[in-house]
Design an enzyme around this catalytic site. Structure first.
Site, mmCIF file in Angstrom:
data_model
loop_
_atom_site.group_PDB
_atom_site.id
_atom_site.type_symbol
_atom_site.label_atom_id
_atom_site.label_comp_id
_atom_site.label_asym_id
_atom_site.label_seq_id
_atom_site.Cartn_x
_atom_site.Cartn_y
_atom_site.Cartn_z
ATOM 1 N N THR A 125 0.782 -1.259 0.091
ATOM 2 C CA THR A 125 -0.007 -0.064 -0.131
ATOM 3 C C THR A 125 0.824 1.071 0.026
ATOM 4 O O THR A 125 2.020 1.210 0.583
ATOM 5 C CB THR A 125 -1.108 -0.046 1.172
ATOM 6 O OG1 THR A 125 -1.414 1.224 1.490
ATOM 7 C CG2 THR A 125 -0.017 -0.492 2.655
ATOM 8 N N ASP A 126 0.304 2.089 -0.488
ATOM 9 C CA ASP A 126 1.173 3.885 -0.538
ATOM 10 C C ASP A 126 1.130 4.237 1.094
ATOM 11 O O ASP A 126 1.862 5.121 1.102
ATOM 12 C CB ASP A 126 0.302 4.730 -1.221
ATOM 13 C CG ASP A 126 -1.303 5.009 -1.095
ATOM 14 O OD1 ASP A 126 -1.864 4.141 -0.048
ATOM 15 O OD2 ASP A 126 -1.895 5.848 -1.603
ATOM 16 N N GLU A 127 0.396 3.697 1.968
ATOM 17 C CA GLU A 127 0.316 4.040 3.230
ATOM 18 C C GLU A 127 1.677 3.840 3.864
ATOM 19 O O GLU A 127 2.104 4.489 5.061
ATOM 20 C CB GLU A 127 -0.753 3.379 4.278
ATOM 21 C CG GLU A 127 -2.146 3.636 3.421
ATOM 22 C CD GLU A 127 -3.233 3.494 4.353
ATOM 23 O OE1 GLU A 127 -3.253 3.428 5.735
ATOM 24 O OE2 GLU A 127 -4.703 3.350 3.966
ATOM 25 N N TYR A 149 -1.128 -0.286 11.196
ATOM 26 C CA TYR A 149 -1.305 -1.054 9.898
ATOM 27 C C TYR A 149 -0.300 -0.766 8.837
ATOM 28 O O TYR A 149 0.499 -1.678 8.133
ATOM 29 C CB TYR A 149 -2.598 -0.475 9.201
ATOM 30 C CG TYR A 149 -2.897 -0.965 7.717
ATOM 31 C CD1 TYR A 149 -3.035 -2.274 7.262
ATOM 32 C CD2 TYR A 149 -2.784 0.064 6.935
ATOM 33 C CE1 TYR A 149 -2.987 -2.510 5.982
ATOM 34 C CE2 TYR A 149 -3.134 -0.120 5.654
ATOM 35 C CZ TYR A 149 -3.137 -1.582 5.213
ATOM 36 O OH TYR A 149 -3.286 -1.660 3.605
ATOM 37 N N LYS A 153 2.579 -2.994 7.418
ATOM 38 C CA LYS A 153 2.678 -3.597 5.839
ATOM 39 C C LYS A 153 4.313 -2.887 5.510
ATOM 40 O O LYS A 153 4.822 -3.676 4.640
ATOM 41 C CB LYS A 153 1.915 -2.504 5.125
ATOM 42 C CG LYS A 153 0.186 -2.883 5.231
ATOM 43 C CD LYS A 153 0.124 -4.513 4.579
ATOM 44 C CE LYS A 153 0.022 -4.613 3.052
ATOM 45 N NZ LYS A 153 -0.197 -5.854 2.645
HETATM 46 P P1 NAD Z 1 -9.601 -7.272 3.092
HETATM 47 O O1 NAD Z 1 -9.403 -7.010 4.427
HETATM 48 O O2 NAD Z 1 -10.860 -6.942 2.336
HETATM 49 O O3 NAD Z 1 -9.301 -8.969 2.672
HETATM 50 C C1 NAD Z 1 -8.137 -9.342 3.418
HETATM 51 C C2 NAD Z 1 -8.163 -10.972 3.219
HETATM 52 O O4 NAD Z 1 -7.177 -11.567 3.765
HETATM 53 C C3 NAD Z 1 -9.570 -11.618 4.101
HETATM 54 O O5 NAD Z 1 -10.219 -12.447 3.019
HETATM 55 C C4 NAD Z 1 -8.938 -12.306 5.169
HETATM 56 O O6 NAD Z 1 -10.055 -13.441 5.496
HETATM 57 C C5 NAD Z 1 -7.785 -12.806 4.800
HETATM 58 N N1 NAD Z 1 -6.783 -12.766 5.679
HETATM 59 C C6 NAD Z 1 -6.631 -12.155 6.671
HETATM 60 N N2 NAD Z 1 -5.511 -12.603 7.624
HETATM 61 C C7 NAD Z 1 -5.296 -13.996 7.191
HETATM 62 C C8 NAD Z 1 -4.318 -14.823 7.491
HETATM 63 N N3 NAD Z 1 -3.595 -14.821 8.699
HETATM 64 N N4 NAD Z 1 -4.271 -15.848 6.638
HETATM 65 C C9 NAD Z 1 -5.037 -15.893 5.514
HETATM 66 N N5 NAD Z 1 -5.743 -15.056 5.058
HETATM 67 C C10 NAD Z 1 -5.996 -14.073 6.050
HETATM 68 O O7 NAD Z 1 -8.398 -6.592 2.099
HETATM 69 P P2 NAD Z 1 -8.272 -5.897 1.047
HETATM 70 O O8 NAD Z 1 -8.711 -4.571 0.850
HETATM 71 O O9 NAD Z 1 -8.607 -6.730 -0.233
HETATM 72 O O10 NAD Z 1 -6.644 -5.689 0.842
HETATM 73 C C11 NAD Z 1 -5.914 -6.782 0.088
HETATM 74 C C12 NAD Z 1 -4.361 -6.458 0.027
HETATM 75 O O11 NAD Z 1 -4.244 -5.204 -0.467
HETATM 76 C C13 NAD Z 1 -3.908 -6.201 1.593
HETATM 77 O O12 NAD Z 1 -2.542 -6.476 1.563
HETATM 78 C C14 NAD Z 1 -3.931 -4.544 1.550
HETATM 79 O O13 NAD Z 1 -3.066 -4.130 2.676
HETATM 80 C C15 NAD Z 1 -3.652 -4.107 0.168
HETATM 81 N N6 NAD Z 1 -4.122 -2.938 -0.109
HETATM 82 C C16 NAD Z 1 -5.475 -2.526 0.096
HETATM 83 C C17 NAD Z 1 -5.931 -1.238 -0.454
HETATM 84 C C18 NAD Z 1 -7.277 -0.850 0.112
HETATM 85 O O14 NAD Z 1 -7.804 0.332 -0.619
HETATM 86 N N7 NAD Z 1 -8.372 -1.896 0.351
HETATM 87 C C19 NAD Z 1 -5.127 -0.360 -0.983
HETATM 88 C C20 NAD Z 1 -3.526 -0.791 -1.105
HETATM 89 C C21 NAD Z 1 -3.371 -1.823 -0.982
#
Ligand code: NAD
Length: 327
Positions: A125-127, A149, A153
């Protein structure tokens, strides 16, 4: 081609898997996919097809070494989406963020190395860069995460980097801006505000609403991740941006309009602790090197997202009962 997707039942991971199963990534129409997901509160099995000949779903934890050693052999690549992902929850209880995001990622990288997985994409993430008042971050910008968080990351990114440098693991890191789109958990800003407004409830806007984020449609993010998987270089970081920069107040105003609600529905609440003021990515590397270009117009994508939540009340009715943390 056999891929393993961690966190494939979450918002972004499930979008990637659905696109792959729909044959939307040229050259990967026959690829089979194993989804490994712990199904935490954020994961929904129903985000994925119930049955599909190219899909295997495994409920499990990336911290489980034994399971990883059983599952990984035979996979050509791993896309690592699994994470604890909500900043407010990380402020209330950071320990699970360190466990899943840092320890879980290290565990996964080690298992990939030992079982001979050839390619890994670590989704970040950009964060991790912190907050920037003007200009945009390039990939070599120092990391200065502000929330637990973001710190977890950043830790996972550094682990991925170390496996590339130390062991030569072919792992690339992606850093994307805020995503929006269907299937997102209702604790996050856009679905939270959308579903509350559709329910006739007020929405809690942090501080004066001047925080700036760059919003990218989830399908554009997944396209970019796929480009990095297929053409990206190991040991490299790719920023993924190109969405529209908007303040939370502007997002709120758009959502009021799209849901037909009025300005009285906005409640100003005390700002989040350590709230980053602005995020902005310079994504010229992925554009120049891999030909990335986002396709979804923000206002159209947001309208379709609101329409999706409107059409799927069953998806959020239950979750709305349990969303005190974000509100
Ligand atoms: P989300 O919270 O919707 O989904 C996370 C998934 O990971 C869930 O299905 C959860 O059950 C699973 N999970 C959590 N802990 C786990 C573990 N220990 N073992 C196996 N599975 C596990 O998150 P998201 O928004 O889909 O984000 C996905 C990725 O993208 C993350 O790594 C996040 O940091 C990154 N990201 C998200 C955004 C955003 O805007 N949502 C932006 C940039 C990057």
């Amino acid at each position: 081609m056999k891929l393993l997707v961690t966190g494939g039942a979450g918002f972004i991971g499930s979008c990637y898997v659905r696109a792959l199963l729909d044959g939307r990534y040229p050259g990967y129409e026959d690829a089979s996919v194993t989804v490994l997901d712990k199904l935490t509160y954020a994961g929904e099995r129903t985000n994925l097809p119930d049955r599909h000949e190219r899909l295997t779903f495994v409920e499990g934890d990336i911290c489980d070494q034994h399971l990883l050693h059983e599952l990984l052999p035979g996979h050509d690549a791993v896309l690592h989406f699994a994470a604890e992902s909500h900043v407010d929850r990380s402020i209330a209880d950071p320990s699970v963020f360190v466990r899943t995001n840092v320890v879980g990622t290290q565990n996964l990288l080690e298992a990939c190395l030992r079982t001979g997985v050839e390619r890994v994409v670590h989704i970040s993430t950009d964060e991790v860069y912190g907050s920037i008042s003007s200009g945009s971050w390039t990939e070599d910008w120092p990391l200065a995460p502000n929330s637990p968080y973001a710190a977890s990351k950043a830790g996972s990114d550094l682990m991925a980097r170390s496996y590339a440098r130390t062991h030569g693991l072919d792992v690339s890191i992606t850093r994307c801006s805020n995503n929006y789109g269907p299937y997102q958990h209702v604790e996050k800003l856009i679905p939270l505000f959308t579903t509350r407004l559709l329910n006739g409830e007020t929405v809690p806007l942090y501080g004066d609403g001047s925080h700036v984020r760059e919003w990218l449609h989830v399908t554009d993010h997944c396209e970019a991740v796929h480009l990095v998987l297929s053409k990206g270089r190991g040991g490299e970081i790719y920023n993924i941006g190109g969405g529209g920069e908007r303040t939370n107040r502007q997002i709120t105003e758009l959502l009021l309009e799209l849901t037909g609600a009025t300005a009285e529905m906005v409640r100003h609440v005390t700002d989040r602790k350590g709230h980053d003021l602005r995020y902005s990515l310079d994504d010229s590397k992925i554009r120049d090197e891999l030909g990335y270009a986002p396709a979804v117009d923000f206002e159209q994508g947001l309208g379709e997202t609101v329409a999706w939540y409107r059409a799927h009340p069953d998806r959020w009715d239950q979750a709305t009962a349990d969303r005190g943390a974000a509100a």
